[in-house]
Write an enzyme that holds these catalytic residues in place. Sequence first.
Site, short mmCIF file in Angstrom:
data_model
loop_
_atom_site.label_atom_id
_atom_site.label_comp_id
_atom_site.label_asym_id
_atom_site.label_seq_id
_atom_site.Cartn_x
_atom_site.Cartn_y
_atom_site.Cartn_z
N ARG A 145 8.45 2.55 11.65
CA ARG A 145 7.74 3.55 10.84
C ARG A 145 7.10 4.62 11.70
O ARG A 145 6.38 5.47 11.20
CB ARG A 145 6.65 2.86 10.03
CG ARG A 145 7.04 2.63 8.57
CD ARG A 145 5.91 1.88 7.93
NE ARG A 145 5.76 2.08 6.53
CZ ARG A 145 6.26 1.26 5.62
NH1 ARG A 145 7.03 0.26 5.95
NH2 ARG A 145 5.99 1.45 4.35
N ARG A 152 0.73 -3.54 -6.85
CA ARG A 152 0.25 -3.62 -5.48
C ARG A 152 -1.03 -2.81 -5.32
O ARG A 152 -1.13 -1.72 -5.90
CB ARG A 152 1.32 -3.09 -4.52
CG ARG A 152 2.47 -4.04 -4.33
CD ARG A 152 3.64 -3.44 -3.61
NE ARG A 152 3.31 -2.59 -2.46
CZ ARG A 152 4.21 -2.11 -1.60
NH1 ARG A 152 5.49 -2.42 -1.76
NH2 ARG A 152 3.86 -1.34 -0.60
N ARG A 177 -0.83 6.92 1.67
CA ARG A 177 0.43 6.42 2.22
C ARG A 177 1.41 7.57 2.44
O ARG A 177 2.17 7.57 3.40
CB ARG A 177 1.06 5.39 1.28
CG ARG A 177 0.29 4.07 1.28
CD ARG A 177 0.70 3.21 0.13
NE ARG A 177 2.04 2.67 0.27
CZ ARG A 177 2.79 2.27 -0.75
NH1 ARG A 177 2.35 2.37 -1.98
NH2 ARG A 177 3.98 1.78 -0.53
N ARG A 220 5.18 1.15 -10.63
CA ARG A 220 5.85 -0.01 -10.04
C ARG A 220 5.04 -1.29 -10.28
O ARG A 220 3.83 -1.30 -10.17
CB ARG A 220 6.01 0.23 -8.54
CG ARG A 220 6.78 -0.84 -7.83
CD ARG A 220 7.35 -0.30 -6.57
NE ARG A 220 6.36 -0.13 -5.51
CZ ARG A 220 6.68 0.21 -4.26
NH1 ARG A 220 7.94 0.44 -3.94
NH2 ARG A 220 5.75 0.34 -3.35
N LYS A 243 14.14 2.12 -0.95
CA LYS A 243 14.70 1.38 0.19
C LYS A 243 14.82 -0.12 -0.13
O LYS A 243 15.84 -0.73 0.13
CB LYS A 243 13.79 1.49 1.43
CG LYS A 243 13.50 2.89 1.90
CD LYS A 243 12.63 2.87 3.14
CE LYS A 243 11.24 2.33 2.94
NZ LYS A 243 10.33 3.15 2.13
P1 AMP Z 1 6.02 -1.33 2.29
O1 AMP Z 1 6.13 -2.55 1.46
O2 AMP Z 1 7.18 -1.14 3.20
O3 AMP Z 1 5.69 -0.10 1.48
O4 AMP Z 1 4.75 -1.56 3.26
C1 AMP Z 1 3.46 -1.77 2.74
C2 AMP Z 1 2.41 -1.58 3.83
O5 AMP Z 1 2.66 -2.52 4.89
C3 AMP Z 1 2.43 -0.23 4.52
O6 AMP Z 1 1.69 0.75 3.82
C4 AMP Z 1 1.75 -0.58 5.85
O7 AMP Z 1 0.37 -0.74 5.70
C5 AMP Z 1 2.36 -1.95 6.14
N1 AMP Z 1 3.62 -1.85 6.91
C6 AMP Z 1 4.87 -2.21 6.51
N2 AMP Z 1 5.77 -1.97 7.47
C7 AMP Z 1 5.08 -1.46 8.52
C8 AMP Z 1 5.45 -0.98 9.80
N3 AMP Z 1 6.73 -0.97 10.23
N4 AMP Z 1 4.46 -0.50 10.62
C9 AMP Z 1 3.17 -0.50 10.22
N5 AMP Z 1 2.75 -0.91 9.02
C10 AMP Z 1 3.70 -1.38 8.16
#
Ligand code: AMP
Length: 212
Positions: free
Chosen positions: A87, A159, A170, A126, A12
């Site tokens: 989400r 990360r 996750r 990654r 994404k």
């Molecule tokens: P991402 O970079 O999109 O994979 O997000 C990394 C982490 O940020 C996720 O595993 C969640 O802990 C938090 N996070 C990101 N977006 C959201 C969201 N819309 N709702 C809740 N937690 C989020």
Amino acid sequence: MVLFFGPPGSGKGTQAKKLSLEKGWPQLSTGDMLRAAIQESSSIGLRAKSFMDRGELVPDQVVIELIAERICHSDCAYGFILDGFPRNRSQAVALNDLLALGHKQIDFAIYFKIEQEQLILRLSGRRICLECRAMYHIQSAPPKLVGICDFCGKKLVQRVDDQPEVIQNRLVVYYQETEPLVEFYRTQNKLEVLNAGQTPEAVALDLMRVLK
Ligand code: AMP
């Protein structure tokens, strides 16, 4: 207004960045916003960190407030790309309500569909640059110099939530909380399904076809 959803590692962020450059729409990634908040040690960052480190969702109220504030900026007036938000169902409902306040709505909810085995390989390799947000993969998209960002020369990091134990969590959270959005957006006639298991170039072509 488009939103991208799909499992972690489905590409994404890569596609959102590319589309943002092509269309001039800002990429609104709640994950990036939260990581920036953690780096700045802001109160949001302090609240979010433990959830993120465990691979859990940050409380809805925190991310909804972040997005509500961000979409009011002038650069969002002609469109934006939501990357990683919503989400879960309550975030999706909150988003519809927020947009309705400005007489707007989502045009497309793009679902990045991919098999789980591919995700684990992608996520564990990654590496990211916290400075300029460039993304690499140790096998499929390595930097020119090992561990160093091609664009800004900073050290690349893995990360915390791309470590194997957290990846598993996750994915569990994703299938429980986020995958049901497929039906949510199908019902609203907004759903478009992309085959995210292809190369980034092929996914980008499919995305262009959908947005035409
Ligand atoms: P991402 O970079 O999109 O994979 O997000 C990394 C982490 O940020 C996720 O595993 C969640 O802990 C938090 N996070 C990101 N977006 C959201 C969201 N819309 N709702 C809740 N937690 C989020």
